[in-house]
Design an enzyme around this catalytic site. Structure first.
Site, PDB file in Angstrom:
ATOM      1  CG  HIS A 157      42.090  33.247  37.536  1.00 36.26           C
ATOM      2  ND1 HIS A 157      43.349  32.783  37.809  1.00 36.26           N
ATOM      3  CD2 HIS A 157      41.898  33.038  36.198  1.00 36.26           C
ATOM      4  CE1 HIS A 157      43.903  32.328  36.694  1.00 36.26           C
ATOM      5  NE2 HIS A 157      43.036  32.470  35.700  1.00 36.26           N
ATOM      6  CD  GLU A 158      38.351  32.687  34.442  1.00 30.24           C
ATOM      7  OE1 GLU A 158      38.910  33.384  33.573  1.00 30.24           O
ATOM      8  OE2 GLU A 158      38.523  31.466  34.532  1.00 30.24           O
ATOM      9  CG  HIS A 172      42.381  36.063  32.587  1.00 23.84           C
ATOM     10  ND1 HIS A 172      43.715  36.128  32.250  1.00 23.84           N
ATOM     11  CD2 HIS A 172      42.218  34.865  33.224  1.00 23.84           C
ATOM     12  CE1 HIS A 172      44.337  35.038  32.667  1.00 23.84           C
ATOM     13  NE2 HIS A 172      43.449  34.265  33.265  1.00 23.84           N
TER      14      HIS A 172
END
Length: 265
Positions: free
Chosen positions: A56-57, A60
């Site tokens: 997820h990170e 980003h």
């Protein structure tokens, strides 16, 4: 690209170790439901959940890099190392604790993106939506054995762990996409708001997640949220019974349910 430039983007041994733990626990459950199935489900789910947080990170950070913020490379965000996050407590520790305590996929604290380096409102929105899209994609991928009808004969402990992981990814995607200050959903909308509105909303961003969980204490809102989550997991073919048994196995300290060796045909 030089070796020095590539180095900050190499996959971290920390991430590989976590992924290895997830694979080992998953294999133990797949090979044969062991006597301590609950412990293996716990290890598998926690390790897989941390892997998903890292992805997820990473999404980003990768979106930020393509948007113009090269600082994410030197910060080590592209190594998938959870220890490199600017808020490791918010990004990893608290989400894991929330899974243990409540069986809900808590959105973690995002990597620090230098937004002034990114040009264009669409690019800003893409950086924000990249993380929740990973969770949504993982929910679909993990749910594939269910919606493809390929779970017959699969060891029940493995199947239930998979079902519980699907639930976590769905809750993470839904919560992250809420248009609440401090969450990714608001980050998608923020570039399209006027400067005046953004300034007025900014002070509330640190409290957005707390407000969401405060709302979930309201029975009507809690029921609405979980009805929506179970509708989505059901659309992926994941039975609620498997999710419930997965949560029960995950909380092995409360006493494991008695399961058959394999799922019914």
């Amino acid at each position: 690209m030089t070796t020095a430039t590539r180095a900050p983007q190499r996959i971290s041994p920390v991430f590989l170790a976590i992924a290895g733990c997830a694979a080992a626990a998953g294999w133990a459950l797949w090979a044969d439901a062991p006597p301590a199935a609950g412990l293996w489900v716990f290890l598998c789910v926690v390790a897989c959940w941390v892997v998903s947080l890292c992805l997820h990170e990473y999404a980003h950070a990768r979106g930020a890099l393509h948007g113009g913020d090269a600082s994410v490379v030197e910060k080590g965000y592209l190594t998938l190392n959870p220890l490199r996050y600017s808020h490791a407590l918010l990004s990893v520790v608290l989400p894991v604790l929330f899974v243990i305590a409540g069986g809900i996929g808590l959105p973690g604290g995002a990597v620090f993106v230098e937004r002034h380096r990114i040009r264009g409102r669409l690019r800003h929105s893409l950086v924000s939506v990249a993380g929740p899209l990973v969770n949504a994609g993982l929910a679909v991928a993990l749910g594939a054995p269910f919606w493809l009808g390929a779970v017959d004969g699969v060891p029940v402990a493995f199947r239930c762990a998979l079902a519980f992981l699907v639930l976590l990814q769905v809750t993470a995607a839904v919560l992250n996409l809420l248009p609440v200050p401090g969450l990714d959903g608001y980050g998608v909308l923020e570039p399209w708001l006027s400067e005046g509105v953004r300034r007025q909303v900014a002070p509330f961003a640190p409290f957005g997640l707390l407000a969401v969980f405060g709302c979930l204490w309201v029975p009507e809102l809690n029921g609405f949220f979980w009805d929506g989550v179970h509708t989505l997991t059901g659309a992926l073919g994941v039975p609620e019974a498997d999710v419930s048994r997965g949560l029960a196995l995950f909380r092995f300290w409360e006493g494991e349910p008695v399961l058959p060796a394999v799922s019914a045909p």
